[in-house]
Design an enzyme around this catalytic site. Structure first.
Site: not given
Ligand code: NAP
Length: 349
Positions: A133, A249
């Site tokens: 990001c 950010h």
């Molecule tokens: N947040 C940011 O600003 C951002 C920016 C760039 C990239 N990213 C990347 O995007 C990805 C998601 O980030 P996020 O911020 O959206 O995280 P998040 O809010 O924690 O969401 C994680 C997601 O993954 C699912 N998940 C986790 N463990 C799982 C499993 N064992 N099996 C199936 N589904 C699973 C969760 O499902 P449940 O709800 O069922 O637990 C949820 O839908 C990450 O790789 C992160 O590095 C994030």
């Protein structure tokens, strides 16, 4: 018409991807939301007021993994490593939001506004990586300066919001802030998503440090821009700090450019770049701030740049203040724009 599998649909990024797809970003036959078994029964269509063709939420363990034209991976690097190549082998174009594949030579690392040429052909690996990001907003601000005067050296300090830690990060900051406001003397909460208490605090380490002391987030910021900008020799270094802000950010960026410039030249180059909103000192709002940069939908896909300065004693030394919505610019809109590019190239559907 595309069949899109969205893995991590219930998360912070997954929900934003759904909103963008619902707004008609690409022609859809069906979106299949996938998450963990913890989310069984979640009705995303009702929660997010969606009208796109949405299949019922499927736990990853029960999903058959067939028939997707596109798989958007938004469930962390571990799931991406486990599922990415398998889904690509099954025929899906995999767009991955994690760090799992970003530096692999056979995986394009794409910011559509900066290096769309990296997607001139469908990658043989079937994988496309979305950058970190903080990287995305940085390279979108750097590219006009590169065109104007060439980049020599970049030093960046990031101020990263809690939503970068997903829904759990947001909840932790909200709950701990409320607790402290009702009792300033309350004991500090145990380390959670950010490794240290974040409310009313700053955490100057994001991800694990290696033997050099640079943390994972800082190492990503040092490598990814070189690949995206096609500048393997670019000197770039970072300090990444988590701040108690919910969304957006911010980055203080010091760029040494190859040819001398004036602040007016830099401002004009930024103002002429699609997708950048420039703030001048004389504007009613003279600089971007995280509370406001994502307040309106039309601002969420923009990179907001202000505080443009050229050092009085060095016409090669440029400073910028760069703010963007980490969930849109830094993740969801970048990923969906990659899918739009693939549709435009006729690879899908
Ligand atoms: N947040 C940011 O600003 C951002 C920016 C760039 C990239 N990213 C990347 O995007 C990805 C998601 O980030 P996020 O911020 O959206 O995280 P998040 O809010 O924690 O969401 C994680 C997601 O993954 C699912 N998940 C986790 N463990 C799982 C499993 N064992 N099996 C199936 N589904 C699973 C969760 O499902 P449940 O709800 O069922 O637990 C949820 O839908 C990450 O790789 C992160 O590095 C994030």
């Amino acid at each position: 018409m595309l069949r899109i599998a969205l893995i991590g649909a219930t998360g912070a990024v997954g929900r934003e991807c759904l909103a963008l797809l619902d707004a008609g970003a690409v022609p859809l036959a069906e979106v299949v939301p996938v998450a963990s078994a913890r989310s069984a029964g979640t009705d995303l269509a009702a929660e997010l007021d969606l009208s796109l063709p949405l299949a019922p939420l499927t736990p990853l363990e029960e999903w058959d993994r067939t028939g997707a034209d596109v798989a958007l991976l938004c469930a962390g690097a571990e799931i991406s490593r486990r599922e990415g190549e398998r889904l690509a082998a099954a025929g899906a174009l995999v767009v991955d939001n994690s760090s799992a594949f970003r530096m692999r030579p056979d995986v394009p690392l794409v910011v559509p506004q900066v290096n769309p040429g990296a997607l001139a052909e469908r990658p043989g690996s079937g994988l496309v990586a979305n950058p970190n990001c903080s990287t995305i907003q940085l390279v979108r601000a750097l590219q006009p300066l590169h065109k104007l005067a060439g980049l020599d050296d970049v030093v960046v300090a990031t101020y990263q919001a809690a939503s970068g830690g997903g829904l759990r990060g947001l909840a932790e900051l909200g709950e701990a802030s409320a607790r402290m406001l009702s009792d300033v003397g309350a004991p500090a909460e145990p380390p959670g998503r950010f490794g240290q208490p974040l409310a009313f605090n700053l955490v100057p380490e994001i991800g694990l440090p290696d033997e050099t002391g640079f943390a994972h987030e800082e190492r990503k910021l040092a490598c990814e821009p070189r690949k995206i900008l096609g500048l393997p020799e670019l000197r770039i270094t970072a300090t990444a700090v988590r701040v108690p802000v919910f969304h957006c950010h911010c980055e203080a960026v010091r760029i040494r450019v190859r040819r001398p410039v004036t602040a007016a030249q830099v401002e004009d180059a930024l103002a002429a770049t699609p997708g950048i909103r420039l703030y001048r000192r004389t504007d009613a709002v003279p600089y971007p701030m995280p509370r406001f940069a994502a307040a309106r939908t039309e601002d969420r896909a923009l990179v907001h740049v202000g505080r443009v300065r050229v050092e009085p004693d060095d016409p090669h030394g440029v400073w910028l203040w760069v703010v963007a919505d980490n969930l849109w610019v830094g993740a969801a809109s970048n990923a969906v724009e990659i899918v739009e590019l693939a549709v435009k190239h006729g690879w899908l559907g």
